[in-house]
Enzyme design. Sequence first.
Site, mmCIF file in Angstrom:
data_model
loop_
_atom_site.group_PDB
_atom_site.id
_atom_site.type_symbol
_atom_site.label_atom_id
_atom_site.label_comp_id
_atom_site.label_asym_id
_atom_site.label_seq_id
_atom_site.Cartn_x
_atom_site.Cartn_y
_atom_site.Cartn_z
ATOM 1 N N GLU A 146 0.824 -1.206 0.000
ATOM 2 C CA GLU A 146 0.000 0.000 0.000
ATOM 3 C C GLU A 146 0.860 1.259 0.000
ATOM 4 O O GLU A 146 0.480 2.281 -0.554
ATOM 5 C CB GLU A 146 -0.931 0.022 1.211
ATOM 6 C CG GLU A 146 -2.007 -1.041 1.170
ATOM 7 C CD GLU A 146 -2.924 -0.962 2.359
ATOM 8 O OE1 GLU A 146 -4.014 -0.379 2.203
ATOM 9 O OE2 GLU A 146 -2.553 -1.476 3.431
ATOM 10 N N LYS A 155 -10.998 5.158 1.992
ATOM 11 C CA LYS A 155 -10.012 4.531 1.098
ATOM 12 C C LYS A 155 -10.791 3.706 0.077
ATOM 13 O O LYS A 155 -11.560 2.814 0.431
ATOM 14 C CB LYS A 155 -9.076 3.613 1.887
ATOM 15 C CG LYS A 155 -8.063 2.891 1.014
ATOM 16 C CD LYS A 155 -7.308 1.803 1.776
ATOM 17 C CE LYS A 155 -6.326 2.417 2.730
ATOM 18 N NZ LYS A 155 -5.387 1.393 3.281
#
Length: 123
Positions: free
Chosen positions: A25, A102
Amino acid sequence: MKINKSYILLKGIRFYAYHGVAPQENLIGNEYIIDLKLGVDISKAMQTDEVTDTVNYAEVYNVIKTEMDISSKLLEHVGKRIVKKLFEQFATIEDIDLLLSKRNPPMGADIESTGIELHCSRK
């Protein structure tokens, strides 16, 4: 006319940033969306038509962008930093509602987004 409460809104602010617990990520990044509601007395600006009598949302955006550019593991940490900086830099903000999402989180689920929601007051 009596104004009981007034707000400045910034909705659907999109960022590409590098937050997450998983190492990939921080390398690949993801899209994030912020909705912000600022409790601000805008009555003076309603009369004067001057940006100096309100909270300049372009300056608010710059604060958020600066904090989104700093990588964190948790959205909770990012959200806290954003709220703290906004209270520090804009004395007329009374309270803040922040939704930080997100998009497409890497968790093996068919899910649009995950996120946090904060309701904070200066007091």
